[in-house]
Design a protein around this motif. Structure first.
Motif, PDB file in Angstrom:
ATOM      1  N   CYS A   1       7.168 -29.611  36.484  1.00  0.00           N
ATOM      2  CA  CYS A   1       7.757 -29.710  34.969  1.00  0.00           C
ATOM      3  C   CYS A   1       7.249 -28.302  34.393  1.00  0.00           C
ATOM      4  O   CYS A   1       7.833 -27.787  33.411  1.00  0.00           O
ATOM      5  CB  CYS A   1       6.799 -30.845  34.269  1.00  0.00           C
ATOM      6  SG  CYS A   1       7.527 -32.389  34.795  1.00  0.00           S
TER       7      CYS A   1
ATOM      8  N   ALA B   1      -4.894 -33.937  36.512  1.00  0.00           N
ATOM      9  CA  ALA B   1      -3.408 -34.077  36.823  1.00  0.00           C
ATOM     10  C   ALA B   1      -2.545 -32.776  37.148  1.00  0.00           C
ATOM     11  O   ALA B   1      -1.211 -32.664  37.289  1.00  0.00           O
ATOM     12  CB  ALA B   1      -2.500 -34.984  35.837  1.00  0.00           C
ATOM     13  N   ALA B   2      -3.363 -31.512  36.914  1.00  0.00           N
ATOM     14  CA  ALA B   2      -2.588 -30.384  36.939  1.00  0.00           C
ATOM     15  C   ALA B   2      -2.050 -30.114  38.074  1.00  0.00           C
ATOM     16  O   ALA B   2      -1.080 -29.204  38.331  1.00  0.00           O
ATOM     17  CB  ALA B   2      -3.543 -29.251  36.392  1.00  0.00           C
TER      18      ALA B   2
ATOM     19  N   GLU C   1       3.691 -32.378  38.082  1.00  0.00           N
ATOM     20  CA  GLU C   1       3.423 -31.549  37.155  1.00  0.00           C
ATOM     21  C   GLU C   1       3.531 -30.123  37.310  1.00  0.00           C
ATOM     22  O   GLU C   1       3.869 -29.398  36.332  1.00  0.00           O
ATOM     23  CB  GLU C   1       1.659 -31.820  36.597  1.00  0.00           C
ATOM     24  CG  GLU C   1       1.284 -33.068  36.485  1.00  0.00           C
ATOM     25  CD  GLU C   1       1.691 -33.704  34.951  1.00  0.00           C
ATOM     26  OE1 GLU C   1       2.273 -32.913  34.125  1.00  0.00           O
ATOM     27  OE2 GLU C   1       1.683 -34.809  34.903  1.00  0.00           O
ATOM     28  N   GLU C   2       3.313 -29.674  38.399  1.00  0.00           N
ATOM     29  CA  GLU C   2       3.488 -28.441  38.812  1.00  0.00           C
ATOM     30  C   GLU C   2       5.251 -27.831  38.535  1.00  0.00           C
ATOM     31  O   GLU C   2       5.608 -26.975  38.144  1.00  0.00           O
ATOM     32  CB  GLU C   2       3.331 -27.963  40.068  1.00  0.00           C
ATOM     33  CG  GLU C   2       1.571 -28.155  40.475  1.00  0.00           C
ATOM     34  CD  GLU C   2       1.395 -27.761  41.838  1.00  0.00           C
ATOM     35  OE1 GLU C   2       2.450 -27.547  42.705  1.00  0.00           O
ATOM     36  OE2 GLU C   2       0.238 -27.622  42.207  1.00  0.00           O
TER      37      GLU C   2
ATOM     38  N   HIS D   1      -0.887 -31.929  40.235  1.00  0.00           N
ATOM     39  CA  HIS D   1       0.090 -32.951  40.905  1.00  0.00           C
ATOM     40  C   HIS D   1       1.334 -32.369  41.109  1.00  0.00           C
ATOM     41  O   HIS D   1       1.908 -31.364  40.339  1.00  0.00           O
ATOM     42  CB  HIS D   1       0.319 -34.001  39.982  1.00  0.00           C
ATOM     43  CG  HIS D   1       0.899 -35.380  40.669  1.00  0.00           C
ATOM     44  ND1 HIS D   1       2.341 -35.426  40.646  1.00  0.00           N
ATOM     45  CD2 HIS D   1       0.493 -36.368  41.130  1.00  0.00           C
ATOM     46  CE1 HIS D   1       2.616 -36.579  41.218  1.00  0.00           C
ATOM     47  NE2 HIS D   1       1.514 -37.177  41.543  1.00  0.00           N
TER      48      HIS D   1
ATOM     49  N   CYS E   1       3.572 -30.508  29.533  1.00  0.00           N
ATOM     50  CA  CYS E   1       1.815 -30.667  29.378  1.00  0.00           C
ATOM     51  C   CYS E   1       1.399 -31.511  30.214  1.00  0.00           C
ATOM     52  O   CYS E   1       1.861 -32.943  30.093  1.00  0.00           O
ATOM     53  CB  CYS E   1       1.459 -30.944  27.911  1.00  0.00           C
ATOM     54  SG  CYS E   1       1.843 -29.264  26.893  1.00  0.00           S
ATOM     55  N   PRO E   2       0.433 -31.443  31.013  1.00  0.00           N
ATOM     56  CA  PRO E   2      -0.130 -32.526  31.895  1.00  0.00           C
ATOM     57  C   PRO E   2      -0.767 -33.212  31.160  1.00  0.00           C
ATOM     58  O   PRO E   2      -1.650 -33.242  30.180  1.00  0.00           O
ATOM     59  CB  PRO E   2      -0.954 -31.714  32.981  1.00  0.00           C
ATOM     60  CG  PRO E   2      -1.404 -30.447  32.297  1.00  0.00           C
ATOM     61  CD  PRO E   2      -0.181 -30.073  31.409  1.00  0.00           C
TER      62      PRO E   2
ATOM     63  N   ARG F   1       4.238 -39.831  34.451  1.00  0.00           N
ATOM     64  CA  ARG F   1       4.759 -38.319  34.903  1.00  0.00           C
ATOM     65  C   ARG F   1       6.326 -38.325  35.086  1.00  0.00           C
ATOM     66  O   ARG F   1       7.081 -37.530  34.799  1.00  0.00           O
ATOM     67  CB  ARG F   1       4.259 -37.768  36.009  1.00  0.00           C
ATOM     68  CG  ARG F   1       2.755 -37.703  35.967  1.00  0.00           C
ATOM     69  CD  ARG F   1       2.207 -37.018  37.341  1.00  0.00           C
ATOM     70  NE  ARG F   1       0.740 -36.826  37.175  1.00  0.00           N
ATOM     71  CZ  ARG F   1      -0.128 -37.676  37.971  1.00  0.00           C
ATOM     72  NH1 ARG F   1       0.392 -38.771  38.396  1.00  0.00           N
ATOM     73  NH2 ARG F   1      -1.532 -37.465  37.691  1.00  0.00           N
TER      74      ARG F   1
ATOM     75  N   ARG G   1       7.924 -38.233  31.673  1.00  0.00           N
ATOM     76  CA  ARG G   1       7.993 -37.005  31.267  1.00  0.00           C
ATOM     77  C   ARG G   1       8.782 -35.869  31.892  1.00  0.00           C
ATOM     78  O   ARG G   1       9.560 -35.114  31.041  1.00  0.00           O
ATOM     79  CB  ARG G   1       6.469 -36.088  31.527  1.00  0.00           C
ATOM     80  CG  ARG G   1       6.178 -35.161  30.501  1.00  0.00           C
ATOM     81  CD  ARG G   1       4.666 -35.080  30.402  1.00  0.00           C
ATOM     82  NE  ARG G   1       3.917 -34.831  31.234  1.00  0.00           N
ATOM     83  CZ  ARG G   1       2.919 -35.875  31.849  1.00  0.00           C
ATOM     84  NH1 ARG G   1       2.849 -37.252  30.940  1.00  0.00           N
ATOM     85  NH2 ARG G   1       2.354 -35.725  32.766  1.00  0.00           N
ATOM     86  N   CYS G   2       9.158 -36.264  33.065  1.00  0.00           N
ATOM     87  CA  CYS G   2      10.347 -35.433  33.773  1.00  0.00           C
ATOM     88  C   CYS G   2      11.678 -35.492  33.144  1.00  0.00           C
ATOM     89  O   CYS G   2      12.431 -34.847  32.651  1.00  0.00           O
ATOM     90  CB  CYS G   2      10.351 -35.635  35.170  1.00  0.00           C
ATOM     91  SG  CYS G   2       8.914 -35.153  36.307  1.00  0.00           S
TER      92      CYS G   2
END
Length: 926
Positions: free
Chosen positions: A728, A719-720, A725-726, A722, A713-714, A684, A687-688
């Motif tokens: 992002c 993981a949505a 994720e929110e 998290h 995308c999660p 994660r 991805r950030c």
């Protein structure tokens, strides 16, 4: 933090030193000292399983076996039995066997029996020794019981590994089993040999027919159970006889009235359900269901349901009839509420397996509701029963409850029931087991814990709540708030009061959980008082580092609108101090590689965000002159140059975030021992960084905003929720909205910089959840390498080698798993890489241009041991540094950066040049 105590014992000795110390005992004239030395060999093999050591040790033991007493021979036999996984590393197999086999000719039958048993333990490395086969056949005619029993055991061992021996001995064993003169106890031992006759279909079919014929001829209880076990193991190996074997077992299950026979049959059916469930027919399922419904014995009913559970967890579940009025569902509904907890527990597990199948496959009708009701009833029954084993008996139904909580509605229903039971249960193991299940569900779906807030607070304030229960309740409270910086005052007071009541270790565990769930403000308040209660300097540094990290993250948790660059700068400074303190807490036994690297990358990301803010504000503090900017953009044919130096600064910032993402990827691939959640957390953060880099690319180069959305995308459905994720997803929405507003604007303007600042605020404000790998190492994989050749002594580190021949590099490696073994993933292959680099410049007359040699090969570990060999052609004279790397490849084919490295220094010698001066001097006249 896991800190394992270390003592200067034999574990820290080298292999040679340990072998010399044990060899002194073997050479002693006292039997007690010899035996004391012999029993140390299994642990020596486990610590240093290298071929040279094991070969030398087994030769020594074989010598002692040849000339020693029967007691020392018995001890050596135990060593061979305990070290079977290392026997394939013996190099002089013939010599070891010759020394042990010489005892076969002894006049003592006990000595002959010990020799046969020892040779049987060596069967894996000598499967085709005809001389040993002949001795085993002769031992079956022995009159001495000890020698006969040893021969039977050796025959079984050799039959398992040698097709020739199994084929030749099967007829002899069959004759002895059918003979009237053979005692019954000997027949039972001989039957165990027949389970290894699976090397060819003809022998297996012959043995099976023999055993089936013997069943009605010898109807005794012990003979029937032994014969059925032999037939089951034989069928499990051949696979073709499994349907017939299941029919045979079901026939005895319904036709034989003896309890011992039924229990043995159910045990064999359980083995076949685990080994070959797809080969069961619907008729077999129906017969087992009917037996479970009709039998009145609770033990048999529970065992039959256990077999059905194994079938329901396999692909055979597709053959089950899940109609509400079908026999299977009627059985589940009837037995799930049985008065015996064992029967009800097996029925609940069966219903859970069926419900999970329905949820995953979308099968109708869905039996989730029935499974939830049955699970609630069983939990209520076990909780009300109480007792010292209440917590242990609750484990299985609570695991079922966690498996059923696959959606919010079911999870909320189960949590309401389990939470009520936890509130009503007395303090003790039962309450802790219930709270552990709540924590397991809350770690995946924290938002469903909201109705339990009042119950958690009530239990925290209860006077009978012990320390371990308090830690679980605080964990639930931390999961409930999900990293939110705004807490009700009642919950904050309850958490602070709980930390005062418990011990310092339990208070540390609460602070650790707070950092894992993103509550860094609460963690800093808990860690501060603990600094005065540590016993070692290492622990002092560790707690100080955690305190700095938690305070830095607490600063970042301020609302995005109130955060400026000073907050980021202060958080970065705290991270720098925490990183320095964390490095000071390392020790030879605790390297803390993952925490240090994780903290370093987080500090680098904050520095990158600070530079991004500075670049975005450059457009306001020093905007470019319009004429100069237009001229520069026209000359470079790039509209992005209209913004002046802000464009170059943003491009540099984007490259920095791309480099950070690559570093997070390397940390991910270097964390072979990390748990899946920790790896997901690192992914994660990677991805950030990708998202920020792509957002900068959109602002500078006008790339499509869809690439930014793809980066947000999660990783999966769970993981949505998290926080990362929110954040992002919201950052991607900000970029998309800014793209619509900016339209066809040329160059970087204030709308682009405002969007980048908003993205940075969102990502830095997301609560950082420290992964579990930061605090705990549940799996510890270590590769030990032994590289040959080695220098003669430590004072001569350089190995001399002529350039006219190739250097042979032999690599022996051992994979160590620590005390817990492989928990998350195991090693399937090891990639060996050997690199030889010439130090300094090559000789002037050398035509070779490449001064580096690189070779690699992949080997598969066998019993955690692997071996590789390379031939290096060192044609250039000089000093070469040979580096050997061993990289891990898991079962999915993924190569990890976790490796072990060894180095050798080799001096390549040109012997022809060294001999020329001597020949020249010999030709000079005197």
């Amino acid at each position: 933090m896991n800190v394992e105590p270390t003592t200067p014992d034999a574990d820290q000795l080298t292999a040679n030193t340990a072998f010399v110390a044990i060899d002194k005992g073997l050479l002693s004239g006292k039997v007690s000292e010899q035996v004391e030395a012999i029993v140390k060999f299994p642990s020596l093999f486990d610590r240093h399983p290298f071929p040279l050591l094991i070969n030398s040790s087994m030769l020594k033991l074989a010598d002692v076996f040849r000339v020693g007493s029967n007691f020392t021979r018995l001890c050596i036999l135990r060593v061979c039995q305990q070290s079977e996984r290392h026997l394939d590393k013996i190099l002089n197999v013939d010599e070891v066997v010759r020394r042990i086999f010489s005892v076969i000719h002894s006049n003592d039958p006990v000595a002959r029996g010990l020799a046969l048993s020892t040779l049987g333990s060596l069967s894996a490395i000598i499967p085709q020794r005809k001389q040993v086969h002949h001795s085993i056949r002769q031992s079956l005619d022995a009159r001495d019981p000890a020698e006969l029993e040893a021969g039977i055991l050796a025959a079984g061992r050799f039959a398992a590994v040698s097709k020739t021996f199994a084929t030749n001995i099967s007829e002899r064993v069959s004759e002895m089993v059918q003979s009237v003169t053979t005692p019954v106890d000997t027949k039972l031992k001989l039957l165990n040999i027949l389970q290894h006759m699976h090397h060819d279909t003809q022998t297996a079919a012959t043995v099976r027919q023999l055993c089936v014929r013997l069943l009605p001829s010898f109807p005794s209880e012990q003979f029937v159970t032994t014969t059925l076990r032999v037939l089951t193991k034989l069928a499990a190996e051949t696979l073709v006889d499994i349907p017939e074997q299941v029919e045979l077992l079901l026939g005895y299950l319904t036709g034989d009235v003896r309890r011992a026979v039924k229990a043995a049959v159910l045990s064999e059916l359980l083995q076949l359900s685990r080994r070959a469930a797809p080969l069961w027919s619907p008729a077999n399922h129906g017969a087992l269901i009917r037996f479970a419904a009709e039998t009145r014995r609770t033990a048999e009913k529970a065992a039959a349901l256990a077999v059905l559970v194994e079938l329901a967890r396999s692909v055979s579940v597709r053959q089950f009839d899940l109609a509400p009025d079908g026999p299977l569902m009627r059985l589940c509904q009837a037995e799930a509420y049985h008065e015996e907890a064992a029967v009800a527990g097996s029925a609940v597990q069966l219903l859970t397996a069926l419900a999970v199948h329905c949820q995953e496959r979308g099968v109708r009708p869905d039996v989730t509701g029935s499974a939830v009701a049955a699970c609630d009833s069983l939990l209520l029954l076990l909780t009300s029963a109480g007792g010292a084993e209440g917590g242990r008996r609750l484990r299985a139904p609570l695991r079922c409850a966690v498996s059923l909580a696959s959606d919010d509605a079911t999870a909320a229903l189960l949590l309401e029931s389990v939470g009520g039971l936890a509130r009503a249960a007395p303090a003790g193991p039962a309450r802790r087991a219930l709270l552990e299940a709540l924590c397991a569900v809350g770690s995946q779906r924290p938002h469903v814990l909201a109705p339990l807030a009042s119950d958690v607070l009530a239990l925290l304030e209860a006077p009978d709540t012990d320390g371990d229960t308090t830690v679980q309740l605080c964990t639930l409270l931390l999961q409930l708030r999900g990293g939110s910086a705004v807490w009700p005052d009642s919950e904050q007071r309850a958490l602070a009061a709980a930390a005062v009541r418990v011990s310092h270790w339990q208070a540390y565990k609460i602070a650790r959980q707070a950092m894992r769930y993103g509550h860094h403000g609460a963690a800093s308040r808990l860690l501060g008082p603990l600094l005065a209660h540590v016993s070692t300097e290492q622990m002092q540094f560790w707690l100080s580092a955690l305190l700095e990290i938690s305070e830095a993250e607490a600063l970042l948790a301020a609302p995005p609108a109130d955060r400026d660059m000073s907050v980021l700068s202060e958080a970065s400074q705290r991270y720098a101090r925490g990183l320095a303190t964390l490095r000071a807490s390392t020790s030879p036994t605790e390297q803390l590689e993952f925490p240090v690297e994780f903290c370093r990358l987080r500090w680098r990301s904050l520095q990158a965000h600070i530079r991004l803010w500075s670049a975005c504000r450059t457009l306001q503090t020093s905007p470019p002159p319009a004429c100069v900017a237009n001229a520069g953009a026209a000359g470079a044919r790039d509209d992005s140059q209209r913004s002046g130096r802000v464009t170059a600064q943003l491009q540099k910032s984007g490259a920095e975030f791309s480099s950070l993402a690559d570093d997070y990827g390397r940390l991910h691939r270097a964390s072979f021992d990390a748990d899946p959640d920790s790896l997901a957390g690192v992914e994660r953060l990677q991805r950030c960084c990708h998202l920020v880099a792509q957002a900068v690319g959109w602002a500078v180069r006008r790339t499509s905003p869809e690439t930014v959305s793809a980066a947000a995308c999660p990783a999966g459905p769970a993981a949505a929720a998290h926080p990362a994720e929110e954040a992002c997803a919201r950052a991607a929405a900000v970029v998309a909205r800014a793209h619509q507003l900016s339209g066809a604007a040329r160059g970087v303007d204030h709308r682009h910089t405002a969007a980048l600042l908003a993205v940075s605020r969102l990502l830095t404000a997301a609560p950082l959840r420290l992964p579990r790998r930061f605090f705990q190492t549940l799996q510890r994989t270590v590769i030990s390498l032994s590289v040959q050749p080695q220098p003669r002594s430590a004072s001569e580190p350089v190995i001399a080698h002529p350039i006219t021949s190739q250097l042979v590099v032999k690599i022996d490696g051992v994979v160590g798993h620590g005390r817990r073994g492989a928990v998350f993933r195991s090693i399937a292959q090891v990639q060996l890489r050997v690199t030889a680099a010439l130090q300094g410049k090559p000789p002037a007359d050398s035509k070779a241009q490449d001064t580096t040699i690189a070779m690699s090969r992949t080997v598969e570990p066998h019993n955690d041991y692997f071996h590789g060999q390379f031939l290096l052609d060192l044609r250039l004279p000089g000093i070469h540094v040979v580096t050997v790397d061993a990289h891990i490849v898991d079962a999915d084919g993924i190569q990890w950066l976790t490796s072990s490295t060894e180095q050798l220094t080799v001096r390549a010698i040109d012997e022809t040049q060294q001999s020329r001066p001597s020949r020249a001097n010999s030709t000079q006249p005197h």
